[in-house]
Write an enzyme that holds these catalytic residues in place. Sequence first.
Site, mmCIF file in Angstrom:
data_model
loop_
_atom_site.group_PDB
_atom_site.id
_atom_site.type_symbol
_atom_site.label_atom_id
_atom_site.label_comp_id
_atom_site.label_asym_id
_atom_site.label_seq_id
_atom_site.Cartn_x
_atom_site.Cartn_y
_atom_site.Cartn_z
ATOM 1 N N ASP A 27 25.517 93.253 64.855
ATOM 2 C CA ASP A 27 25.312 94.544 65.276
ATOM 3 C C ASP A 27 26.043 93.915 66.985
ATOM 4 O O ASP A 27 24.299 93.340 67.762
ATOM 5 C CB ASP A 27 24.264 94.788 64.410
ATOM 6 C CG ASP A 27 24.384 96.101 64.797
ATOM 7 O OD1 ASP A 27 25.279 96.848 65.917
ATOM 8 O OD2 ASP A 27 23.315 96.799 64.518
ATOM 9 N N LYS A 90 29.489 99.313 75.557
ATOM 10 C CA LYS A 90 29.572 99.617 74.170
ATOM 11 C C LYS A 90 31.085 101.082 74.716
ATOM 12 O O LYS A 90 32.075 101.130 73.784
ATOM 13 C CB LYS A 90 29.161 99.307 73.208
ATOM 14 C CG LYS A 90 30.188 99.973 72.001
ATOM 15 C CD LYS A 90 28.844 99.820 70.518
ATOM 16 C CE LYS A 90 29.325 99.862 69.708
ATOM 17 N NZ LYS A 90 28.369 99.423 67.957
ATOM 18 N N GLU A 197 29.591 100.242 60.445
ATOM 19 C CA GLU A 197 28.638 100.831 60.745
ATOM 20 C C GLU A 197 27.474 101.229 59.350
ATOM 21 O O GLU A 197 26.709 100.644 58.602
ATOM 22 C CB GLU A 197 28.044 100.729 62.008
ATOM 23 C CG GLU A 197 28.341 99.488 63.458
ATOM 24 C CD GLU A 197 27.601 100.879 64.510
ATOM 25 O OE1 GLU A 197 28.060 101.872 65.184
ATOM 26 O OE2 GLU A 197 28.340 99.844 65.760
ATOM 27 N N ASP A 219 22.491 107.620 61.897
ATOM 28 C CA ASP A 219 22.089 106.318 62.453
ATOM 29 C C ASP A 219 21.586 107.005 63.824
ATOM 30 O O ASP A 219 22.495 108.095 64.124
ATOM 31 C CB ASP A 219 23.395 105.345 62.438
ATOM 32 C CG ASP A 219 23.293 104.157 63.548
ATOM 33 O OD1 ASP A 219 22.385 104.221 64.310
ATOM 34 O OD2 ASP A 219 24.409 103.375 63.785
HETATM 35 P P1 ADP Z 1 22.294 101.023 68.997
HETATM 36 O O1 ADP Z 1 22.584 101.446 67.807
HETATM 37 O O2 ADP Z 1 22.760 102.345 70.041
HETATM 38 O O3 ADP Z 1 22.276 100.056 70.258
HETATM 39 P P2 ADP Z 1 19.272 101.181 68.561
HETATM 40 O O4 ADP Z 1 20.043 101.433 66.731
HETATM 41 O O5 ADP Z 1 19.042 99.429 68.603
HETATM 42 O O6 ADP Z 1 20.320 101.363 69.368
HETATM 43 O O7 ADP Z 1 18.272 101.829 68.790
HETATM 44 C C1 ADP Z 1 17.762 101.763 70.004
HETATM 45 C C2 ADP Z 1 16.843 103.260 70.062
HETATM 46 O O8 ADP Z 1 16.120 102.722 69.406
HETATM 47 C C3 ADP Z 1 16.304 102.958 71.507
HETATM 48 O O9 ADP Z 1 15.737 104.043 72.279
HETATM 49 C C4 ADP Z 1 15.253 102.533 71.462
HETATM 50 O O10 ADP Z 1 13.559 103.082 72.022
HETATM 51 C C5 ADP Z 1 14.633 103.047 70.564
HETATM 52 N N1 ADP Z 1 13.546 102.518 69.491
HETATM 53 C C6 ADP Z 1 13.511 100.868 69.498
HETATM 54 N N2 ADP Z 1 11.895 101.568 68.801
HETATM 55 C C7 ADP Z 1 11.770 102.628 68.950
HETATM 56 C C8 ADP Z 1 10.203 102.473 68.030
HETATM 57 N N3 ADP Z 1 9.053 101.780 67.603
HETATM 58 N N4 ADP Z 1 9.763 104.100 68.389
HETATM 59 C C9 ADP Z 1 10.898 104.970 69.198
HETATM 60 N N5 ADP Z 1 11.785 104.554 68.792
HETATM 61 C C10 ADP Z 1 11.999 103.199 69.142
HETATM 62 MG MG MG Z 2 23.210 101.121 66.296
#
Ligand code: ADP
Ligand code: MG
Length: 637
Positions: A27, A90, A197, A219
Amino acid sequence: MALLKIHEPGQTPLPHEDERQLAVGIDLGTTNSVVAISNDEKPEVLRDKSGGTAIVPSVVYYGEGADPVVGEAAREQINSHADRVVSSVKRLMGRGLADVKSIAGTLPYHVEVPSEEATQSGEPMMVRLNVGDRVLTPVEVSADILRALRARAEESLEKPVEKAVITVPAYFDDGARTATKDAAKLAGIEVLRLVNEPTAAALAYGLDNGAEGLYAVYDLGGGTFDISLLKMQKGVFQVKATGGDTALGGDDFDHAIAEHLLAERKDSGTVDSLDASDAKRLLQTARKVKESLTGADSTDITVSLGGADSTHTMTRATFEAMIAKLILRTITITEQVLDDADILADDVKGVVLVGGSTRVPAVRKAVAELFEQEPLSNIDPDEVVALGAALQAEALTGGSDNLLLDVTPLSLGLETMGGIVEKVIDRNTPIPVAKAQEFTTYQDGQSAMMIHVVQGEREMVDQCRSLARFALTGIPSMAAGAARIKVTFNVDADGLLTVSAREETTGTEQEVAVKPTYGINEIDMANMLRESMMHAREDMEMRLLTEARVEARRNILAVQAAINVDRPLLERQDEDNIMAAIAKLEAAMSGEDRDLINQQAEALEDASRPFAEARMDSRIRQALAGRNVDQVNEFGS
Ligand code: ADP
Ligand code: MG
């Protein structure tokens, strides 16, 4: 955008364990990336050496004269070297000049927009980032992230890893998909397949084996929100609709907290008015506050800015009040997507949560209320996409004989006379797919045909996106309509298109791989879809009008060609009638009245009937005298 299982008999003998190639699922996220592997359909994420987190922040630090550093260690450099840290790359994948100009200001590093000369000289319109003394493309930065993921996998599995399934957003166009594959190539990874995704998330939950019906994938990541509606039937997922906001995610929650902290400090100004490195630090603190409020009801924070420390306490309730509007926006978008697809929230059988921001309890609650059911959340929302990709990677390396198929996100077609689009492959067609359509020449003796490949839903070429143009030359001289030109569209499993054209009577052939001009973005795509729906009716009118004009022109040309050949057979009176009818038809063609054009075209046909009959009689007499009937030239039919 959809997945389905196909069985390929005899094609997938199970290899011996030691011959099995290791293939991982990746991912490659905007904010975070995850790598996973699956054995016996049991996928698991690969953690760092210490067995800690599976999450690798999609952040790269380019230190002076040093190898790139990826992940948490890179993110920590934000405090000391903000200008050498690249994140959210990205967003730039496969983007062209125009897109980048519009988002450059929103990115935390300098983006070099290519010069006009570079653009005109046919150089690919790649964006470049100035990072310290380096000039990097988004593809190179992504490759650095992929290299780190590959290294993690090899370390964890203690075997070389050269193959992967990589996920991309469902809305990624050809350009962004190609850019992603290029990045993998640079990182020494063979891409078995790019998978969407939401499709990967659905797979991770095994929905392909579940009850038939509609599923929603919600998502919410760091900077983007995507909602996809999938319909599952007989193990096949079809995307019914997608929507989202490319500038809405957990980063906005961080921003809200940061603004709140600044206000409490009674510092003047906003986050944006801080200098870049202070802003990044404050946002980093805010993110930690947010994440701890997912598990705790309240948290204490120390903020140090400009030499002054301040302490704060924030409760979950305060935080939830701050982000209520942002959450509501995702709900409104979801309702809109449901509405556009004519689906009631009630009809949705299951809801899958994806993305780190769906950990926020208020987000879960809002989604549950909208769909009146608890969303599926027993798989970690940060890991679910990588786990689905790993399952897919296992399937593709012979672990099972299930293959996934995606669908084309936009229709693909060809320009025909009058700028009308003839769709060859419809939107949402499962890929890989090959489809052919026959076309013919428009004029007598036409020796070449321009093939113009377009993408989009609208009826007219200038409202679709142009993908490629090429000429089929060397068509032998034939009467208009006699040549048989077969144009074949071939979309491979990664959604990349090849078009070939072949003149069937002689075998003359040309082929192009459609190298997408990097450039369409998800906003354009959403707009293209929206506009095609909005304009469906007027487009159809326009199409019918244009078709009527094209048909009329063809008739006129055919009559004129026949007169040139057989003038002696044309009676004086008939010629006058024909000329008058042509004049009237041409007048009608310059107007907008389709019925009038068709009416005048019929009148021309009537006027030229005596001449056509005279020609026919003459041909028959010639044939009886031993001449070839094939020379009969059709017209007016
Ligand atoms: P992407 O798909 O954009 O790469 P992710 O799905 O990894 O992103 O999500 C990242 C986001 O999730 C960030 O804004 C991060 O701060 C938030 N995040 C991760 N863990 C937590 C949590 N425990 N509580 C709230 N937000 C979270
Ligand atoms: Mg993602």
